[in-house]
Scaffold this active site. Sequence first.
Site, mmCIF file in Angstrom:
data_model
loop_
_atom_site.group_PDB
_atom_site.id
_atom_site.type_symbol
_atom_site.label_atom_id
_atom_site.label_comp_id
_atom_site.label_asym_id
_atom_site.label_seq_id
_atom_site.Cartn_x
_atom_site.Cartn_y
_atom_site.Cartn_z
ATOM 1 N N GLU A 1 -24.157 37.731 -132.683
ATOM 2 C CA GLU A 1 -22.841 37.251 -133.073
ATOM 3 C C GLU A 1 -21.668 37.069 -131.899
ATOM 4 O O GLU A 1 -22.776 37.743 -130.913
ATOM 5 C CB GLU A 1 -22.527 37.833 -133.829
ATOM 6 N N GLU B 1 -10.574 38.482 -130.803
ATOM 7 C CA GLU B 1 -10.899 39.377 -132.652
ATOM 8 C C GLU B 1 -8.906 40.476 -131.588
ATOM 9 O O GLU B 1 -9.513 40.605 -130.596
ATOM 10 C CB GLU B 1 -11.360 40.432 -132.382
#
Length: 256
Positions: free
Chosen positions: A138, A143
Amino acid sequence: MKTPILLTALLILLLSCETKKETEKLIFHQDFNAQKLDTSLWNFDLGNGCPNLCGWGNNERQLYTKENVSVKDGKLVIKATKQDSSYFSGKIHTKSKFEFTYGTIEVKAKLPQGHGLWPAIWMLGHDIDKNTWPACGEIDIMEYVGKEPHTIYTSLHNSSSYGNTINSKKTTKKNIEEGFHVYKTEWSKDAIVFYIDGEKVYTYSPNEKDEKNWPYDKPFYLILNLAIGGNFGGPEVDDNIFPQEFIIDYIKVYSL
C-alpha cells in the site's frame, strides 16, 4: 564574471528539466470537466464492507454510496453526510481499469475539516485478491485526520510493517486546510518519494529490498475516499460538522 556562471548553471538546470519532461509521458489525466464520473476508469466501493471486511477493516462508520460522489464545476466531490444515526460517504478506485508500475502521481485537492473525518489518496497492489493486504503493498500519497489539524501523513504498508507502520512521516503545514494543495509521489524501482506543494517530505528506500519490505515492482491502482471514524480517523466523530466535502481538482500520472 559570476553572471555568466550563474546563467550557465540556470541553462543546465532548464535543460535537465526539459529532458525529464520529454522522458515522462502523461498516461492518466482526470480534470473532471465532464458532466459525470468516467466509469470506464473508475469503480465504486459501496456499503460498509460486510460481510468480508466490515467497517472496511478499520471500524469505520460510513456507508459508501454512489450518491455521495459527484462531479461539479470541474471538480470531483466526495461528500460526507449524516442522516439520523447513519453516516454516508464515497470511495472510488481504478482497479482493473487503470493500473501502472512506477511513475509520478500528482493530485490537487482540498481537504474537508472536522473531528472524525479521514480523507485519503492512496494505492494498492493489483494482486490484492490473491496476495492479501498487507503483502500486496500500500502507498499512501496523502492521509489526513480531522482530529490532528494541520498534519499530513505519507506512509507505506507492507509485510514488514503495517497498520501503525513505522514507514510513515507526519508533516505539519499550518495552512493545509486552506484552499487546494498538490500532493505528489514519485515511484521508481529505487525509491518512493513524497511531496507536498513541491516540498519533499519523505523518502522510502530500504537498503536491501525484499518481498516483505518492497512489494512495489508491480502494477498498483488508485483510490480516493473519505472515511468517517475508524481506528485512525476516530473513534469519536463530531456530528456538528456535516456535511463536509473532499474536493479533487485534478489527477495526473506520468510514466517514468
